[in-house]
Design a protein around this motif. Structure first.
Motif, short mmCIF file in Angstrom:
data_model
loop_
_atom_site.label_atom_id
_atom_site.label_comp_id
_atom_site.label_asym_id
_atom_site.label_seq_id
_atom_site.Cartn_x
_atom_site.Cartn_y
_atom_site.Cartn_z
N VAL A 181 2.07 1.28 -8.73
CA VAL A 181 2.05 0.51 -7.49
C VAL A 181 1.44 -0.86 -7.76
O VAL A 181 0.35 -0.96 -8.33
N PRO A 182 2.12 -1.94 -7.37
CA PRO A 182 1.57 -3.28 -7.61
C PRO A 182 0.16 -3.44 -7.05
O PRO A 182 -0.11 -3.03 -5.92
N GLY A 183 -0.71 -4.00 -7.87
CA GLY A 183 -2.09 -4.20 -7.47
C GLY A 183 -3.05 -3.20 -8.09
O GLY A 183 -4.26 -3.46 -8.15
N ARG B 59 -7.90 3.44 -4.61
CA ARG B 59 -8.21 3.94 -3.28
C ARG B 59 -9.23 3.05 -2.57
O ARG B 59 -9.09 2.72 -1.39
N LYS B 60 -10.25 2.64 -3.31
CA LYS B 60 -11.28 1.78 -2.72
C LYS B 60 -10.72 0.41 -2.34
O LYS B 60 -11.16 -0.20 -1.37
N ALA B 61 -9.73 -0.04 -3.09
CA ALA B 61 -9.14 -1.35 -2.82
C ALA B 61 -8.07 -1.30 -1.73
O ALA B 61 -7.53 -2.34 -1.35
N GLY B 62 -7.76 -0.10 -1.26
CA GLY B 62 -6.75 0.03 -0.20
C GLY B 62 -5.32 0.01 -0.71
O GLY B 62 -4.38 -0.09 0.08
N ILE B 63 -5.13 0.11 -2.02
CA ILE B 63 -3.79 0.14 -2.60
C ILE B 63 -3.18 1.53 -2.42
O ILE B 63 -1.98 1.68 -2.21
N LEU C 283 -9.04 12.40 -8.37
CA LEU C 283 -8.41 11.13 -7.99
C LEU C 283 -9.37 10.18 -7.28
O LEU C 283 -8.96 9.18 -6.71
N GLY C 284 -10.64 10.50 -7.35
CA GLY C 284 -11.65 9.58 -6.84
C GLY C 284 -12.30 8.81 -7.97
O GLY C 284 -13.23 8.03 -7.74
N GLN C 285 -11.81 9.04 -9.20
CA GLN C 285 -12.40 8.44 -10.39
C GLN C 285 -11.46 7.41 -11.01
O GLN C 285 -10.28 7.35 -10.71
N SER C 286 -12.01 6.61 -11.90
CA SER C 286 -11.26 5.71 -12.77
C SER C 286 -10.31 4.80 -12.00
O SER C 286 -10.63 4.33 -10.91
N MET D 73 0.83 -1.20 0.00
CA MET D 73 0.00 0.00 0.00
C MET D 73 0.87 1.25 0.00
O MET D 73 1.92 1.29 0.64
N LEU D 74 0.43 2.26 -0.72
CA LEU D 74 1.10 3.55 -0.73
C LEU D 74 0.25 4.56 0.03
O LEU D 74 -0.94 4.70 -0.25
N LYS D 75 0.86 5.23 0.97
CA LYS D 75 0.19 6.29 1.72
C LYS D 75 0.67 7.64 1.19
O LYS D 75 1.87 7.90 1.11
N VAL D 76 -0.28 8.47 0.77
CA VAL D 76 0.04 9.81 0.28
C VAL D 76 -0.74 10.84 1.07
O VAL D 76 -1.97 10.75 1.18
N ASP D 77 -0.03 11.81 1.63
CA ASP D 77 -0.67 12.95 2.29
C ASP D 77 -0.38 14.20 1.48
O ASP D 77 0.73 14.37 0.95
N VAL D 78 -1.36 15.07 1.40
CA VAL D 78 -1.20 16.32 0.66
C VAL D 78 -1.49 17.48 1.59
O VAL D 78 -2.54 17.53 2.23
N VAL D 79 -0.55 18.41 1.66
CA VAL D 79 -0.72 19.63 2.45
C VAL D 79 -1.25 20.70 1.52
O VAL D 79 -0.55 21.19 0.63
N THR D 80 -2.51 21.04 1.69
CA THR D 80 -3.17 22.00 0.79
C THR D 80 -4.42 22.58 1.45
O THR D 80 -5.12 21.87 2.18
N PRO D 81 -4.73 23.85 1.17
CA PRO D 81 -6.00 24.40 1.63
C PRO D 81 -7.14 24.11 0.65
O PRO D 81 -8.28 24.47 0.89
N PHE D 82 -6.83 23.44 -0.47
CA PHE D 82 -7.82 23.19 -1.51
C PHE D 82 -7.85 21.71 -1.88
O PHE D 82 -7.57 21.32 -3.02
N ALA D 83 -8.22 20.88 -0.92
CA ALA D 83 -8.21 19.43 -1.11
C ALA D 83 -9.13 18.99 -2.24
O ALA D 83 -8.86 17.99 -2.93
#
Length: 245
Positions: free
Chosen positions: A153-155, A27-31, A18-21, A1-11
């Motif tokens: 990322v594998p998976g 994201r839904k699969a936890g990858i 990045l919630g599509q396709s 699994m890859l964990k990505v955090d974004v520092v932004t005032p405009f999430a």
């Protein structure tokens, strides 16, 4: 699994696309685990001010150091890589995407306004740019990079070889591709691709990839990766032109 955090005032600028396709499915699969931290949460005034005028004058405003510092401090772990979207950074590439896809935790810090206070730069592990142009903020740049990294990322793909034979993977553009029908508006699929001779098809694809790269991206042929790819079996070397005095 890859964990990505974004520092932004405009999430929303990142979370929506990045919630599509494919990335959305990852994201839904936890990858991919994607999180957002608003630097405004680390301001100390009632207006939650992120920017201020630069010392010495000049146009525009700068992002203040303390909110960014506190946001990074909260998120950073031992294995984290902190990346600032910055026009002065190295240009993002497929090679860098592959390198970052092997990491466990990425923190993207999105620049804004005229930039950030110089004193917070040491908190960054690297600065990355999409190219020689200016965006209104780093969110779209971060979204593009996260997309490119996640697909490696594998998976993410059921068949991982999907990402192996693509443009830039061997320093060359990808060969032309065709799908059904066999004849479309009088244009036929090349016979070699219907032959069933896999070795010959691979040879043809490599030759075509080289020709397309010469035509559209000759600059790529100067890389050691591309030179190695062009010397593989089945690729015809381009004869040197004779010069006359």
């Amino acid at each position: 699994m890859l964990k990505v955090d974004v520092v932004t005032p405009f999430a929303e600028m990142i979370d929506g696309p990045l919630g599509q396709s494919i990335v959305g499915r990852a994201r839904k699969a936890g990858i991919l685990e994607l999180g957002f931290t608003n630097p405004r949460d680390f301001t100390d005034d009632k207006h939650k001010t992120l920017d201020d005028r630069p010392y010495g004058g000049g146009p525009g405003m700068l992002m203040k150091a303390e909110p960014l510092y506190q946001a990074i401090k909260k998120l950073r772990k031992k294995n984290s890589v902190v990346i600032l979207t910055s026009p002065r950074g190295q240009t993002f590439s497929q090679a860098l995407a592959k390198k970052l896809a092997k990491k466990k935790h990425l923190i993207f810090v999105c620049g804004h306004y005229e930039g950030i206070d110089e004193r917070v730069y040491p908190e960054m592990d690297m600065e990355v740019s999409l190219g020689d142009f200016i965006l209104t903020g780093g969110e779209l740049a971060a979204a593009v990079m996260i997309d490119a990294i996640t697909r490696l990322v594998p998976g993410t793909f059921k068949k991982q070889d999907v990402v192996v034979s693509e443009s830039f993977e061997e320093g060359l553009l990808e060969a032309p591709q065709y799908t059904r029908p066999e004849v479309w508006r009088g244009k036929r699929v090349p016979e070699i691709l219907l032959s069933g001779h896999h070795a010959e098809m691979e040879k043809w694809k490599r030759e075509q990839a080289l020709e397309l790269t010469k035509k559209y991206r000759p600059d790529l042929l100067t890389t050691s990766q591309a030179k190695k790819a062009t010397t593989k079996k089945g690729v015809k070397k381009t004869p040197k032109k004779k010069t006359t005095k």
